[in-house]
Write an enzyme that holds these catalytic residues in place. Structure first.
Site, short mmCIF file in Angstrom:
data_model
loop_
_atom_site.label_atom_id
_atom_site.label_comp_id
_atom_site.label_asym_id
_atom_site.label_seq_id
_atom_site.Cartn_x
_atom_site.Cartn_y
_atom_site.Cartn_z
CE LYS A 177 -7.25 1.51 3.10
NZ LYS A 177 -5.92 1.66 3.92
CB CYS A 225 -4.88 -2.15 3.66
SG CYS A 225 -4.16 -2.78 5.11
N GLY A 269 22.34 0.14 35.25
CA GLY A 269 22.44 -1.39 35.70
C GLY A 269 21.15 -2.13 35.81
CD GLU A 281 -2.75 0.94 2.62
OE1 GLU A 281 -2.65 -0.12 3.33
OE2 GLU A 281 -3.84 1.65 2.68
#
Lengths: 565, 565
Positions: free
Chosen positions: A118, A154, A297, A44
């Site tokens: 789309k 999509c 640490g 896309e």
């Protein structure tokens, strides 16, 4: 009998970088043609990058994308690839409304063929498409040598009705989809089930090509695939890498011939790799070569440093130990061990002299004094960032961010936060997985991600371990006052993370949480912490935004956008 | 003949604070009834506050809003107001999809009447409604004592077609609209023209009730009004204040009787007042009593301090002078004068000792050393914020933010940035306007804004001037290195601001800007600055967001949200 060879070009694009995206389309089209593909399909919005947010609203950008698509069609033909059908995603314009469209065009014979727009524009979660685009209103079937190819983009296959429902009536031979589907844990199988459903609906195989790579704060995982009309998996590309796969469609066959199917990844490896790819691409697309971060640490900064080493190599990681009067010797040793394990540069910048200088003027106590320590560290990290051109990365995890166990402008400083979406218990799991992978021989950069596809075991780790066992096993502490432990302020993480998942991700309210079986005290504590943190975070919404109009309008541009008008 | 008295209740609500919003609806309903109104109409989403963003998606919140509306209907009836028709905005649920709706309900006779759902859901600029709500699909006409009242919510009248087009065929006597329309310069007249057009379309008067007050980063300006069917202005409420106006509809009259029409504000006064109200409400809704900010002696911090004094009183403003080795004596004097003028608390915190302590460890030069100074100041401002519970306000203007003339985690630190939407030339204009107002007798807090409606001239200013003339007239400088001037790095502001307006607000590309008549060198400089700043700002997107799902999903909650589940 018609046989059509499709190439699935799973590539990593950069939003706004029309030149680089076009060059990559050229390169993959050549590779596809070399292997005799007749159709090559890209993800896309290939040419523009995805998601392009409000950049689509700029007329000058749409014009530049159109010019680039025309150039590409001409160049492909000039290179002898005029016969190839190249399906590319780009931004179009609806000339009636002058608004952008999310469009598939087909480059063929030197021409940009008007394409498919789309139809379903997602506007939930991370998606803003209805805001930006005008919806397409018709289905499209391409005829390639007599084969009928239906197309979709999509979200069109995620919603019932619309173009796929129309295609079901149009007797297509295959449904070819281009996608920009971001990674979520477990989404691979959801996509497969969806494609199986659509294949049955249109009674034809479904080709699913997905984008790969990090873009802004999203990660696209690739994993393109083909399922047959009866739901059988025919092909599956690897995740997190660029890849070109081929699928041979025989329009007369009852069943299609299967190709290579990449197996599932280990769930911890999958999430770890997603985090690394997100960071790696964020750096590449924003042109950072190295990172800097505070190494306390503790487990969070250790995991982030390990991810950074896997993304760009330990020699490009600048660790900074910034001990205070409350830092234990163990913490200092663990930070130094981690830096040595990954081959990072390592500096020690004690914050005591700076803290004293501020306190002489300000005389703070309580939380204000704790925040001061975190902010001094933020200033030091940003000094490294500015003077050496390094990306400062924030090391906060989702559990502590959700509970407000973090200092704005302090440890929250950074351009990218690789583990912000990981709960603390997941941080431990991924650390243990990375150490197991190291013990099994995976060195630094041994992951299979975009730009790193050679598949070698990576640079060896000193001693075969990455994250000091001590950082994983000790009780977490912010070390901002004597003897401080996370568990002084927060429930134990095993419990906390379960409540957070229910409250934040599944939107359970108080009554739901009690019904989930959590005890009243814990529910009350966690809700209070999260709400207070949310409140605080809202009070300081992380600095001013630049807006496009007089009051409150944001440009909403993507982060990594290489377009210059 | 039917006569109906409408009360237009222009009120300030808080997102999520159902209790306080309901109490205010009760209070204004009583006031309306006292003056014999039959119908009282409130702004869009009165009960929930507006805009509520993704809070609407939480089921528990929708349930709480429904319960509160029922309580309100019962209480109104118990108080003897059962005859009154109370039109209130709230969130509803579409039971088919279980999705929220932007709804108007009518409380009457102890019952919540099923209402009207907003049809057009804006999803551009600052609006995200299509993301959140399901659209309504039918028009509604209320019958009140024989009068036919058509209803619409905000965007419904901005778009052609839809419910208003339907109402045009339904022979209504009046169109009653509830709105949450944010302030923009010049928008008052756009709204009036729009209403005149709709009044002609439905052939009836239009009642326009707008929200007032600041909410998150938006300001709603009120200015409710009524226009007659022929477009005549019948009524106009003040801007920036809560207000209750009355309109008497005579369904048989050819023309309606006009009421009080508040005149236009001076354009500088209007923008200044919008900024003050935004800050004032941001503080109130986030429960801050005071602000702290750095006072450099420059015009930006001076204007922000003046606005803060007008919002919450000079005694609630903590000014901090943080001189460096590069600060001129003039700047220090101007900062002290400003603080004295507005009656602010004023501390001096030299940054030299802190800068030396950092430099002993870090040895920075160039821009990194300049940023270090700004970040030391950021740490000090946040120390005041943390230890005294004050809101840190950022003082950046739009010109410098757009050009990147600002330090992230430095001068950009703050929870609210009152002048981020003002170009530098506007900063000067508003400063001059405020001094003219001071000379004409307007003291601190003399503005007519929500919570400050008494209309007195405010607390006198020492010497009758607010902003030191020197701060307005001297050449702007960041004073981060010897002799530095803004004009070393930026074009003169008179020119710069014109180019910025065209490039950012009107989205002109390079060719457009040249066609606008700007010279090539200036266009190149400004585009380079803005793009580079945008790039930098994207590299550091101001810290991590907490997301609701595994990768990249944001909660998207409003900033000031008092709701607790």
């Amino acid at each position: 009998m018609t046989q059509i060879r499709f190439a699935l070009a799973q590539i990593d694009t950069c939003v706004g970088d029309l030149d680089a995206n076009a060059d990559k389309i050229m390169r993959y089209s050549h590779l596809a043609a070399q292997d005799h593909a007749q159709v090559v399909v890209f993800p896309e919005m290939t040419l523009t990058g995805y998601p392009i947010e409000d950049l689509a609203l700029r007329r000058t950008f749409r014009q530049a994308a159109w010019d680039k698509a025309s150039w590409l069609a001409t160049e492909l033909a000039a290179d002898g690839l005029g016969d190839l059908y190249v399906a590319v995603g780009t931004v179009g314009t609806d000339h009636a409304s002058d608004k952008p469209r999310n469009r598939m065009v087909v480059l063929h014979d030197g021409v940009v063929w008007a394409g498919y727009d789309k139809h379903f524009l997602p506007n939930y979660g991370v998606f803003d498409e209805f805001r930006i685009f005008t919806a397409g209103d018709r289905s499209v079937v391409l005829d390639v040598d007599g084969a009928r190819i239906g197309v979709a983009i999509c979200e069109d296959i995620w919603q019932d009705g619309g173009p796929v429902a129309e295609l079901a009536k149009r007797d297509i031979d295959v449904l070819m989809t281009m996608n920009g589907s971001p990674y979520e844990e477990g989404k691979t199988h959801v996509r497969h089930e969806l494609a199986v459903r659509r294949a049955a609906e249109v009674n034809a195989p479904v080709i699913y090509v997905n984008q790969v790579g990090g873009q802004d704060d999203l990660v696209f995982d690739g994993g393109s695939f083909v399922v047959d009309a009866d739901g059988a998996m025919l092909l599956r590309s690897p995740m997190f890498m660029e890849h070109l796969s081929f699928f041979d469609l025989d329009t007369d066959a009852e069943r299609q011939r299967p190709g290579e199917i990449v197996p599932d990844m280990d769930p911890d490896e999958e999430v770890y790799t997603a985090c690394v790819l997100g960071l790696k691409d964020y750096m590449a697309k924003n042109r950072f070569r190295g990172v800097c971060l505070g190494l306390s640490g503790g487990i969070d900064s250790a995991l982030v440093a390990a991810m950074a080493a896997d993304a760009v190599g330990g020699e490009n990681v600048q660790g900074i130990s910034m001990p205070s009067m409350y830092s234990s010797d163990g913490s200092k040793d663990d930070a130094a061990d981690l830096a040595a394990n990954i081959g990072a540069k390592y500096d020690i910048q004690p914050i005591e002299p700076l803290f004293s200088a501020y306190q002489k003027q300000l005389g703070l106590d309580g939380v204000a004094a704790e925040n001061l320590q975190a902010r001094i560290r933020g200033v030091i990290v940003m000094a490294y960032s500015n003077s050496r051109g390094l990306l400062a990365v924030a090391t906060g995890n989702k559990s502590e961010l959700a509970c407000g166990y973090s200092t704005i402008y302090g440890d929250a400083v950074g351009g990218y936060a690789p583990i912000k979406d990981l709960l603390k218990t997941r941080v431990w799991e991924l650390s243990r997985w990375r150490n197991r992978a190291a013990a099994a021989g995976m060195g630094i950069g041994g992951l299979h991600v975009v730009g790193n596809e050679q598949g070698d075991p990576g640079k060896p780790l000193s001693g075969g371990v990455m994250i000091p066992v001590n950082s994983i096993e000790k009780a977490p502490s912010a070390e901002l006052r004597p003897g401080q432990k996370d568990s002084d302020s927060l429930p134990e993480y095993e419990l906390l993370d379960k409540v957070l998942a229910a409250y934040i991700e599944h939107a359970h309210g108080c009554a739901d949480l009690l019904a989930d079986g959590f005890d009243e005290k814990t529910v009350d504590t966690v809700m209070r912490l999260v709400d207070r943190a949310e409140w605080k975070r809202r009070q300081y919404p992380l600095g001013p935004k630049v807006t496009a109009l007089a009051f409150g309008r944001d440009r909403r541009l993507p982060v990594t956008n290489a377009f210059r008008e």
